[in-house]
Design a protein around this motif. Structure first.
Motif, PDB file in Angstrom:
ATOM      1  N   LEU A 415       0.831  -1.202   0.000  1.00  0.00           N
ATOM      2  CA  LEU A 415       0.000   0.000   0.000  1.00  0.00           C
ATOM      3  C   LEU A 415       0.867   1.254   0.000  1.00  0.00           C
ATOM      4  N   LEU A 438      -5.368   3.309  10.450  1.00  0.00           N
ATOM      5  CA  LEU A 438      -4.959   3.641   9.088  1.00  0.00           C
ATOM      6  C   LEU A 438      -4.366   2.465   8.320  1.00  0.00           C
ATOM      7  N   ASN A 440      -5.383  -0.278   7.110  1.00  0.00           N
ATOM      8  CA  ASN A 440      -6.073  -0.877   5.963  1.00  0.00           C
ATOM      9  C   ASN A 440      -5.940  -0.035   4.700  1.00  0.00           C
ATOM     10  N   ASP A 441      -5.450   1.197   4.862  1.00  0.00           N
ATOM     11  CA  ASP A 441      -5.348   2.107   3.721  1.00  0.00           C
ATOM     12  C   ASP A 441      -3.915   2.470   3.368  1.00  0.00           C
ATOM     13  N   PHE A 442      -2.984   2.278   4.324  1.00  0.00           N
ATOM     14  CA  PHE A 442      -1.601   2.686   4.117  1.00  0.00           C
ATOM     15  C   PHE A 442      -0.634   1.646   4.688  1.00  0.00           C
ATOM     16  N   ASP A 668      -9.522   9.684   9.996  1.00  0.00           N
ATOM     17  CA  ASP A 668     -10.320   9.950   8.792  1.00  0.00           C
ATOM     18  C   ASP A 668      -9.778  11.169   8.040  1.00  0.00           C
ATOM     19  N   ARG A 671      -6.688  10.070   6.246  1.00  0.00           N
ATOM     20  CA  ARG A 671      -7.054   9.164   5.158  1.00  0.00           C
ATOM     21  C   ARG A 671      -7.588   9.949   3.951  1.00  0.00           C
ATOM     22  N   GLY A 675      -5.051  10.296   1.052  1.00  0.00           N
ATOM     23  CA  GLY A 675      -5.611   9.407   0.038  1.00  0.00           C
ATOM     24  C   GLY A 675      -5.907  10.140  -1.249  1.00  0.00           C
TER      25      GLY A 675
END
Length: 682
Positions: A415, A438, A440-442, A668, A671, A675
C-alpha cells in the motif's frame, strides 16, 4: 433462581433443542464467555455484531471466542459455532440496531425466546460521556424497539423475554445493603459509566412495563476471569484496569521519594465475581426460568478488602509506592495529582462498603489465594504482551551515521507508505491507535527518535535540531526501499514533518500536521498555552547542564527543599498532560539524562526558523488544531497556514492535544487528505 438447580454448566444443557435466543455483545468479555457456554445447547443463537460483512463479523467473533476458550485451556468449538451461530451485521447505536429488512424478517420467523443484551461501552472518562450515553442508554433504547418489534403478535406463552446485563454498581454511591430492586435515578454516582447503566435499567423498566413486555435485569459486580484457570479471560476492566495502570507506571513510580496516597475508607470492599460463575448464573436462569423476580445480583458472597487488594497490586507490580490512607497529606506534588486524575474512576470505589443482597444460592467465594493467582497470572500476561510489542512489526535500521533506530510498521507493504512523525521523546506506542486505524489504507511506518527515548545514541546539545530527525525519516524511507510518501507529524513531530517536506521535497507527497508544536514565535496574533510558557522557561534552565536536569528530576519525584516557584511550574507542566497517557508522556522525565536531552531538543526546536520552514514547503498540507488543546495553541495552526503555499486549517472545537490517540476522526482526516493526494499522483 431455584436453589435446587445445579451450577454445573454441562448439567444444564437441555437434551432437546430449545428456542433461539438473540444476543448482543458477543465480541465483548461477558457476552463472549456466555456465548462460549451457551453454544453447547441445542438450538440457534442469533448474534448482532458490528462488521463490514457477515463474514468479517463472524471472523471477529470467532477470534474473540478463541481467546475466551484459551482461558480455560480449551479449543474454539468451531463445529458447534458453525452449526448454531447465526451472525447478523448491525449496530446497537442505530435504529432497530441497523438490521436490514431481511434480518428483521428472519428474526420474526424463528420465534426468539430471549434477548440477551450484553453489549455496552465500558468507558468511564468524562471525555467519552457522549459516546457512553449513546451506547449504554441510546443503544438499549434501540434494542428495546427491536424487542417490541419481535414481540408483536407473539402468543403470551411464547413472547420473548428481554434480559438486560447491567452492573451491580448502578447503585452509585449507595452504601451498605444493596437490594435486588429498582434503583431510582435520583442518586449520586462515582462516574458516568454507573450513571449510564442505571439510566439504561430504568429505560428498560419503563418501556417494558408500559407495554406489558417481560424483562429481567442482571447485575454482575466486578467481573474477573474464570476461576477455573485464574486467567484474565480477555478483560482489561475493573481490577485488571487498575493493575495494568500501576504496572505501566512502574518505571515512573519507583523513582518517587515519597509514597502516593490513595484516600479511602478502611472498611471499603470490592465484590469480585469470576466470569465462569456469572455465566453459570446466567445459564441457570435461562435453563430453569426467571420466576417472578425481576432483578438479580451476579455477585460473590463477600467482597475483599480494598486496602489489601491495592497493597497486593502494589507489591506484585513491583512498585511499592502506594499507600491506602484515611486522609491524604497536604501538598503531595504533581505526580500525586496526575495519579489521582489517572485513577479517578477507581477512586470512587475506595470508599465503597456495599453488600449485595442475593436471593439465589451463593457463588463460590473468591478468597485471597484466588486474588493472588488472578494477579500473578495477569502480570504474566502483561509481560508476554510487552515482549510481543503493541502490534507493530519492529526492526532496527542503521541510518547515515550508523545510529540504530527502532522502526515500527503495520499494514500491507504494497500500500501507499505513510510516515508518522511522533513527538520528541515519546514511545512508538503513542502512535499505535492511529496506525491501527490507518493500516487498511496505508503501509504505516513510524520510529522512536534518536536521543530520547533512544538513549543509546550519543548526544551533543549543540547538534540536536529537527534536521537530524528529518534526515532520519528519509534514511528510513530509503532503507526500506519506499518511494514517495505521505507524512503526518504530531506535536513536535510536526516540525520534523515540515523540515522534511522543505528539505526533501522529492521524497514527500503531502503532509498533515496534528496539534503542531513548532518554532513559530509567540506574538500578538499567535498566543501560546500556559504549558508552552512553562516548558520554554523550564527547559531554558535545565538545558544548561546535566546537574540542573538531575535537580529538576529529583523535584518531580518528591525531593524536599524545592523552590516554591519551581514546584508550581513543574506541577503546571506535568498536570497539563493527559493523565490517562501518563505512562508514556512521563518517559522523558524519568532520569536526569533523559530530561537533559529532552530539554535541549525542545529548546533547540523553539529557536529554529521563525517560519518553521513553511516558506519552503510547496506540498499540500492540512493543519489540524483543537479547541481544548492545553499543550499547543490553535493560533499556531493558523500561523502555519499563513506561511504555507498550500495550507488548509482544520479546527476541531471539541478536540484536545491527544485526539490522534483517541479520535477516529483524526485518522479519517489523514485518510481523506493523503488518500486524495495519492489518487491524484496516480
Amino acid at each position: 433462581m431455584p436453589s435446587s438447580a445445579t451450577r454445573d454448566p454441562v448439567a444444564l444443557i437441555p437434551r432437546s433443542p430449545v428456542r433461539p435466543i438473540l444476543l448482543t455483545g458477543a465480541s465483548g468479555f461477558l457476552g463472549g464467555h456466555f456465548l462460549l457456554r451457551r453454544i453447547e445447547w441445542p438450538g440457534e443463537i442469533y448474534a448482532i455484531v458490528r462488521g463490514e460483512s457477515v463474514e468479517q463479523a463472524r471472523a471477529r467473533v470467532y477470534a474473540h471466542l478463541a481467546d475466551c476458550a484459551a482461558a480455560y485451556g480449551e479449543a474454539l468449538p468451531k463445529a458447534q459455532l458453525d452449526a448454531r451461530l447465526r451472525v447478523l451485521t448491525g449496530d446497537i447505536t442505530q435504529s432497530l440496531c441497523g438490521l436490514d429488512a431481511q434480518s428483521l424478517e428472519r428474526l420474526r420467523g424463528v420465534g426468539i425466546a430471549e434477548i440477551w443484551h450484553c453489549a455496552a461501552s465500558l468507558k468511564f472518562e468524562d471525555r467519552h460521556r457522549k459516546e457512553i450515553i449513546e451506547h449504554n442508554v441510546g443503544g438499549t433504547g434501540n434494542m428495546l424497539a427491536l424487542f417490541e418489534e419481535l414481540s408483536a403478535g407473539a402468543p403470551a406463552d411464547a413472547a420473548p423475554q428481554f434480559v438486560h446485563i447491567s452492573t451491580a454498581y448502578s447503585a452509585g454511591q449507595a452504601q451498605g445493603r444493596i437490594l435486588e430492586e429498582r434503583h431510582s435515578l435520583d442518586r449520586r454516582y462515582n462516574n458516568v459509566y454507573e450513571e449510564s447503566k442505571n439510566a439504561a435499567e430504568n429505560k428498560v423498566v419503563d418501556f417494558c412495563e408500559a407495554r406489558d413486555l417481560g424483562f429481567r435485569i442482571l447485575r454482575p459486580t466486578i467481573v474477573m476471569g474464570p476461576k477455573a484457570s485464574h486467567h484474565s479471560g480477555t478483560t482489561r476492566f475493573g481490577v485488571y484496569g487498575f493493575a495494568k495502570e500501576v504496572r505501566r507506571l512502574r518505571e515512573t513510580l519507583v523513582n518517587l521519594q515519597q509514597r502516593l496516597e490513595l484516600e479511602g475508607d478502611p472498611k471499603a470492599t470490592a465484590n469480585l465475581t469470576p466470569v465462569d460463575e456469572c455465566v453459570a448464573d446466567m445459564l441457570q436462569l435461562s435453563a430453569v426460568g426467571f420466576g417472578a423476580q425481576r432483578y438479580f445480583h451476579l455477585s460473590n458472597p463477600e467482597g475483599v478488602s480494598m486496602a489489601r487488594l491495592i497493597a497486593m497490586i502494589d507489591d506484585m507490580a513491583g512498585v511499592d509506592r502506594l499507600s491506602y490512607v484515611s486522609q491524604k497529606s497536604a501538598d503531595r506534588g504533581p505526580l500525586q495529582k496526575l495519579f489521582d486524575r489517572r485513577t479517578r474512576f477507581y477512586s470512587g470505589y475506595y470508599n465503597a462498603d456495599k453488600h449485595f443482597v442475593r436471593d439465589a444460592p451463593p457463588q463460590s467465594q473468591v478468597d485471597w489465594d484466588d486474588v493472588e493467582q488472578y494477579l500473578r497470572s495477569f502480570f504474566r500476561e502483561l509481560d508476554q504482551e510487552a515482549a510481543g510489542g503493541v502490534g507493530f512489526r519492529t526492526q532496527t535500521v542503521r541510518v547515515r551515521d550508523g545510529a540504530p533506530l527502532k522502526v515500527f510498521s503495520c499494514g500491507n507493504p504494497t500500500l501507499s507508505p505513510l510516515f508518522l512523525a511522533n513527538a520528541y521523546g515519546m514511545p512508538a506506542e503513542f502512535m499505535w491507535p492511529l496506525a491501527q486505524r490507518l493500516q487498511n489504507d496505508f503501509h504505516v511506518v513510524t520510529w522512536e527518535c534518536r536521543w530520547v527515548p533512544t538513549l543509546g545514541i550519543a548526544f551533543d546539545p549543540a547538534h540536536c535540531d529537527s534536521q537530524a530527525h528529518a534526515r532520519d525519516l528519509v534514511d528510513i524511507q530509503q532503507a526500506l526501499g519506499l518511494g514517495v510518501v505521505g507524512v503526518a507529524g504530531w506535536s513536535s513531530g510536526a516540525q520534523v514533518a515540515l523540515n522534511a517536506m522543505a528539505n526533501f521535497p522529492d521524497r514527500i507527497r503531502a503532509g498533515v500536521l496534528l496539534n503542531p508544536g513548532v518554532s513559530i514565535r509567540p506574538s500578538d496574533s499567535v498566543r501560546v498555552t500556559r504549558f508552552e510558557v512553562g516548558i520554554r522557561s523550564l527547559f531554558d534552565k535545565i538545558a544548561g547542564n546535566r546537574r540542573m536536569a538531575e535537580k529538576y528530576c529529583e523535584l518531580i519525584y518528591g525531593a524536599s527543599g524545592a523552590d516554591a516557584s519551581d514546584t508550581k511550574m513543574l506541577s503546571s507542566i506535568l498536570t497539563s498532560t493527559d493523565p490517562y497517557l501518563l505512562y508514556m508522556t512521563s518517559l522523558p522525565f524519568r532520569t536526569g539524562e533523559s530530561l537533559f536531552r529532552y530539554a535541549n531538543m525542545m529548546r533547540t526546536l523553539f529557536s529554529e526558523r521563525e517560519d518553521a520552514w513553511t516558506h519552503e514547503v510547496t506540498q499540500p498540507v492540512v493543519v489540524h488544531v483543537a479547541g481544548n488543546d492545553e499543550v499547543t495553541h490553535p493560533d499556531v495552526g493558523q500561523a502555519l497556514c499563513d506561511g504555507l503555499a498550500d495550507g488548509e486549517l482544520h479546527f476541531d472545537p471539541e478536540g484536545d492535544h491527544f485526539g490522534h490517540y483517541y479520535d477516529q476522526r483524526v485518522a479519517d482526516l489523514i485518510r481523506v487528505h493523503l488518500g486524495e493526494r495519492q489518487a491524484m499522483a496516480a
